[in-house]
Design an enzyme around this catalytic site. Structure first.
Site, short mmCIF file in Angstrom:
data_model
loop_
_atom_site.label_atom_id
_atom_site.label_comp_id
_atom_site.label_asym_id
_atom_site.label_seq_id
_atom_site.Cartn_x
_atom_site.Cartn_y
_atom_site.Cartn_z
N SER A 125 47.18 -6.48 22.14
CA SER A 125 48.07 -6.02 21.07
C SER A 125 47.49 -6.36 19.71
O SER A 125 47.67 -5.61 18.75
CB SER A 125 49.46 -6.64 21.23
OG SER A 125 49.38 -8.05 21.21
N ASN A 128 43.35 -12.92 22.48
CA ASN A 128 43.68 -11.90 21.48
C ASN A 128 42.84 -11.96 20.22
O ASN A 128 42.33 -10.94 19.73
CB ASN A 128 45.16 -11.96 21.13
CG ASN A 128 46.05 -11.54 22.28
OD1 ASN A 128 45.62 -11.50 23.43
ND2 ASN A 128 47.29 -11.21 21.98
N ALA A 136 61.50 -0.06 17.82
CA ALA A 136 61.17 1.14 18.60
C ALA A 136 59.67 1.32 18.77
O ALA A 136 59.14 2.42 18.74
CB ALA A 136 61.78 2.38 17.95
N GLY A 137 58.96 0.19 18.98
CA GLY A 137 57.53 0.25 19.28
C GLY A 137 57.31 0.45 20.77
O GLY A 137 58.21 0.85 21.52
N SER A 138 56.11 0.12 21.24
CA SER A 138 55.75 0.39 22.64
C SER A 138 56.68 -0.33 23.61
O SER A 138 57.16 0.27 24.59
CB SER A 138 54.31 -0.05 22.90
OG SER A 138 53.41 0.67 22.08
N ALA A 160 52.43 -1.80 27.86
CA ALA A 160 52.83 -0.49 27.33
C ALA A 160 52.04 -0.23 26.06
O ALA A 160 51.73 -1.16 25.31
CB ALA A 160 54.32 -0.46 27.05
N LYS A 190 52.14 -18.18 28.21
CA LYS A 190 51.63 -16.92 27.65
C LYS A 190 50.90 -17.17 26.33
O LYS A 190 49.88 -16.52 26.04
CB LYS A 190 52.78 -15.93 27.45
CG LYS A 190 52.30 -14.54 27.05
CD LYS A 190 53.42 -13.53 27.00
CE LYS A 190 52.88 -12.16 26.61
NZ LYS A 190 53.95 -11.15 26.47
N ASN A 211 39.54 -6.81 26.51
CA ASN A 211 39.73 -8.19 26.97
C ASN A 211 38.54 -8.71 27.76
O ASN A 211 38.07 -9.83 27.55
CB ASN A 211 41.00 -8.29 27.83
CG ASN A 211 42.27 -8.07 27.03
OD1 ASN A 211 42.23 -7.83 25.82
ND2 ASN A 211 43.40 -8.16 27.70
N ASN A 237 47.21 -15.85 25.28
CA ASN A 237 47.02 -15.04 24.07
C ASN A 237 46.09 -15.71 23.07
O ASN A 237 45.27 -15.06 22.42
CB ASN A 237 48.36 -14.74 23.41
CG ASN A 237 49.18 -13.71 24.17
OD1 ASN A 237 48.66 -12.99 25.02
ND2 ASN A 237 50.47 -13.64 23.87
#
Length: 294
Positions: free
Chosen positions: A249, A185, A7-9, A121, A177, A195, A181
């Protein structure tokens, strides 16, 4: 019913956009039984209230979305799966690589799919989830059991109104991806910047070329299409410029004091290098620097 584990972003983004009344969160051990209530800010229009119930014992979802952090995924599924039918498709939304293989190897008889998404998100404060950037999501099978279900799962997710595509080569999409990242990141976490700000930092400028050389060699060893280091750097920097004001993130995890997913991004690349006899000192250095932040 679509169940969401995590139940995160990202989990809250899907819960808010999928048809109301057709979504439930999967409770983790010790979680309160009260429904999850939060405000959701879409890209356009006013924010609205979202209430998502917890999946009740005995309820059998048609689909399970797993939006936990990569490092939490295996244990979370070990807790959740005993009460979920073995035919229910599992869709993994984790960053990086490694956790997806762990799941498909642990439950080879279950249909396991993966998703690669560029939707943005975040949760700038408790009780508020913001759809921070429009993107797209690709869904594909990680094992033979998941293969016949790709089209149906993509259709179910498209009911959110978000852009969703079935993908035959999801591993290739995840690698694309991962490369981005790996090049953004860790630098944002170490330098504590957005970024776009990494591009002018001496630390980034010192290490990005040798990092891309390592990744270029690893792509071939992993059976992925080979790209020269210069092309990888161009792709990484194009995304950094396009998402210039975004907080990655990994930086968000660092600022919140949460464990990062570095072990599944640069750490995964360093381990892959060890397996194939390819030196990866830059990936190893970035992994260790991020690990030392928390």
């Amino acid at each position: 019913m679509i169940a969401i584990l995590g139940a995160g972003s990202m989990g809250r983004l899907w819960a808010a956009t999928l048809p109301a009344g057709q979504v439930a969160f999967v409770p983790r051990p010790g979680q309160a039984p009260d429904p999850a209530c939060y405000r959701f800010q879409p890209l356009e229009g006013e924010s609205f209230s979202v209430t998502v119930p917890w999946l009740q014992r005995g309820q059998s979802p048609e689909l399970l979305l797993v939006t936990t952090k990569a490092g939490d995924t295996l244990e979370a599924l070990k807790d959740a799966l005993p009460s979920i039918a073995s035919s229910t498709p599992i869709v993994l939304f984790q960053n990086g690589l490694g956790s997806q293989q762990q799941v498909s190897e642990t439950w080879p008889q279950r249909p396991v799919l993966a998703a690669s998404t560029t939707e943005g998100a975040n949760r700038p404060k408790p009780g508020l989830t913001v759809h921070a950037g429009r993107g797209a999501t690709w869904v594909g099978a990680l094992n033979t059991e998941g293969q016949p279900l790709v089209g149906r799962v993509a259709q179910q997710l498209a009911e959110s109104g978000l852009e969703v595509h079935p993908e035959q080569d999801i591993l290739g999409r995840l690698w694309q991806k991962l490369v981005i990242n790996a090049g953004i990141n860790a630098f944002t976490a170490v330098l504590d910047c957005s970024n776009g700000e990494i591009l002018n930092q001496p630390f980034y400028q010192q290490w990005i070329a040798p990092l891309c050389e390592e990744i270029s060699r690893l792509l071939g060893a992993a059976g992925q299409p080979c790209h020269p280091p210069e092309a990888l750097r161009e792709s990484i920097e194009a995304v950094a410029r396009k998402t210039a004001t975004n907080t990655s993130s990994m930086r968000a995890d660092r600022l919140a004091g949460r464990p990062t997913e570095i072990d599944f991004i640069n750490g995964y690349l360093a381990r892959l290098g060890q397996q194939h006899g390819i030196a990866t000192p830059v990936n190893q250095m970035l992994t260790e620097q991020v690990q030392q932040l928390n």
